[in-house]
Design a protein around this motif. Structure first.
Motif, PDB file in Angstrom:
ATOM      1  N   GLU A  50     -33.404 -54.959  29.352  1.00  0.00           N
ATOM      2  CA  GLU A  50     -34.854 -54.849  29.867  1.00  0.00           C
ATOM      3  C   GLU A  50     -35.507 -55.998  29.272  1.00  0.00           C
ATOM      4  OE1 GLU A  50     -38.623 -52.711  31.512  1.00  0.00           O
ATOM      5  OE2 GLU A  50     -37.297 -51.490  30.536  1.00  0.00           O
ATOM      6  N   GLU A  51     -35.991 -55.478  28.082  1.00  0.00           N
ATOM      7  CA  GLU A  51     -37.058 -56.850  26.985  1.00  0.00           C
ATOM      8  C   GLU A  51     -36.268 -58.164  27.072  1.00  0.00           C
ATOM      9  OE1 GLU A  51     -36.832 -55.161  23.221  1.00  0.00           O
ATOM     10  OE2 GLU A  51     -38.733 -53.076  24.186  1.00  0.00           O
ATOM     11  N   LYS A  52     -34.859 -58.077  26.785  1.00  0.00           N
ATOM     12  CA  LYS A  52     -33.804 -59.546  26.958  1.00  0.00           C
ATOM     13  C   LYS A  52     -33.984 -59.749  28.208  1.00  0.00           C
ATOM     14  CE  LYS A  52     -30.173 -61.480  26.138  1.00  0.00           C
ATOM     15  NZ  LYS A  52     -28.457 -61.308  25.745  1.00  0.00           N
ATOM     16  N   PHE A  53     -33.644 -59.279  29.039  1.00  0.00           N
ATOM     17  CA  PHE A  53     -34.006 -60.360  30.593  1.00  0.00           C
ATOM     18  C   PHE A  53     -35.694 -59.978  31.050  1.00  0.00           C
ATOM     19  CE2 PHE A  53     -29.375 -57.493  30.944  1.00  0.00           C
ATOM     20  CZ  PHE A  53     -28.823 -59.322  30.857  1.00  0.00           C
ATOM     21  N   GLY A  54     -36.744 -59.172  30.910  1.00  0.00           N
ATOM     22  CA  GLY A  54     -37.632 -59.362  30.850  1.00  0.00           C
ATOM     23  C   GLY A  54     -38.236 -60.417  30.314  1.00  0.00           C
ATOM     24  N   GLY A  55     -37.714 -60.786  28.860  1.00  0.00           N
ATOM     25  CA  GLY A  55     -38.385 -62.127  28.693  1.00  0.00           C
ATOM     26  C   GLY A  55     -37.604 -63.402  28.945  1.00  0.00           C
ATOM     27  N   GLN A  56     -36.534 -63.194  29.488  1.00  0.00           N
ATOM     28  CA  GLN A  56     -36.182 -64.504  30.301  1.00  0.00           C
ATOM     29  C   GLN A  56     -36.944 -63.997  31.583  1.00  0.00           C
ATOM     30  OE1 GLN A  56     -31.599 -64.055  30.219  1.00  0.00           O
ATOM     31  NE2 GLN A  56     -31.661 -64.867  28.153  1.00  0.00           N
ATOM     32  N   PHE A  57     -36.809 -64.018  32.482  1.00  0.00           N
ATOM     33  CA  PHE A  57     -37.586 -64.476  33.762  1.00  0.00           C
ATOM     34  C   PHE A  57     -38.707 -63.744  34.202  1.00  0.00           C
ATOM     35  CE2 PHE A  57     -32.453 -63.317  34.327  1.00  0.00           C
ATOM     36  CZ  PHE A  57     -32.485 -64.348  34.697  1.00  0.00           C
ATOM     37  N   GLY A  58     -39.304 -63.378  32.813  1.00  0.00           N
ATOM     38  CA  GLY A  58     -41.149 -62.437  33.925  1.00  0.00           C
ATOM     39  C   GLY A  58     -41.671 -63.403  33.403  1.00  0.00           C
ATOM     40  N   GLY A  59     -41.794 -64.684  32.855  1.00  0.00           N
ATOM     41  CA  GLY A  59     -43.011 -66.635  33.126  1.00  0.00           C
ATOM     42  C   GLY A  59     -42.702 -66.999  34.542  1.00  0.00           C
ATOM     43  N   PHE A  60     -41.073 -66.824  34.863  1.00  0.00           N
ATOM     44  CA  PHE A  60     -41.368 -67.495  36.703  1.00  0.00           C
ATOM     45  C   PHE A  60     -41.399 -66.462  37.346  1.00  0.00           C
ATOM     46  CE2 PHE A  60     -38.459 -67.923  39.899  1.00  0.00           C
ATOM     47  CZ  PHE A  60     -38.640 -68.843  40.236  1.00  0.00           C
ATOM     48  N   GLN A  61     -42.044 -65.068  37.061  1.00  0.00           N
ATOM     49  CA  GLN A  61     -41.986 -64.305  38.230  1.00  0.00           C
ATOM     50  C   GLN A  61     -43.049 -64.131  38.590  1.00  0.00           C
ATOM     51  OE1 GLN A  61     -39.467 -60.591  37.600  1.00  0.00           O
ATOM     52  NE2 GLN A  61     -37.347 -61.170  38.741  1.00  0.00           N
ATOM     53  N   ASN A  62     -43.972 -63.548  36.682  1.00  0.00           N
ATOM     54  CA  ASN A  62     -44.847 -63.911  37.094  1.00  0.00           C
ATOM     55  C   ASN A  62     -45.689 -64.855  38.049  1.00  0.00           C
ATOM     56  OD1 ASN A  62     -44.851 -61.831  36.199  1.00  0.00           O
ATOM     57  ND2 ASN A  62     -45.144 -61.837  33.858  1.00  0.00           N
ATOM     58  N   SER A  63     -45.266 -65.932  37.010  1.00  0.00           N
ATOM     59  CA  SER A  63     -46.350 -67.464  37.991  1.00  0.00           C
ATOM     60  C   SER A  63     -45.978 -67.702  39.569  1.00  0.00           C
ATOM     61  CB  SER A  63     -45.660 -69.029  37.578  1.00  0.00           C
ATOM     62  OG  SER A  63     -44.230 -68.602  37.560  1.00  0.00           O
TER      63      SER A  63
END
Length: 90
Positions: A37-50
């Motif tokens: 979850e941390e790995k995938f959240g780090g990869q896609f978290g910035g894109f989804q949040n923005s």
């Protein structure tokens, strides 16, 4: 006597491993899931949040937003063939 002792050691190790795996398997699975979850959240978290923030800024309360327009091609697929309606006869 040596054969019996070897078989007992093998059985003890087997059942000991079985008991320990039942105790530590949930912890191991939870740890692996958290890391993934941390790995995938780090990869896609910035894109989804923005993108979510931009959507919320543009969108007013009660407004309907269509993200994707349906394709205009509504014809049948020529590779499939023709549909024939039928009734069952008893």
């Amino acid at each position: 006597m040596g054969l019996l002792k070897t078989i007992l050691i093998i059985l003890l190790v087997y059942y000991g491993f079985k008991v320990l795996s039942r105790l530590f398997a949930p912890l191991l699975v939870r740890f692996v899931a958290k890391k993934a979850e941390e790995k995938f959240g780090g990869q896609f978290g910035g894109f989804q949040n923005s993108s979510q923030q931009r959507q919320q800024q543009k969108q007013k309360e009660g407004e309907t937003v269509i993200d994707k327009m349906p394709s205009q091609n509504k014809g049948s697929n020529p590779k499939v063939g023709e549909y024939i309606d039928y009734e069952e006869i008893d």
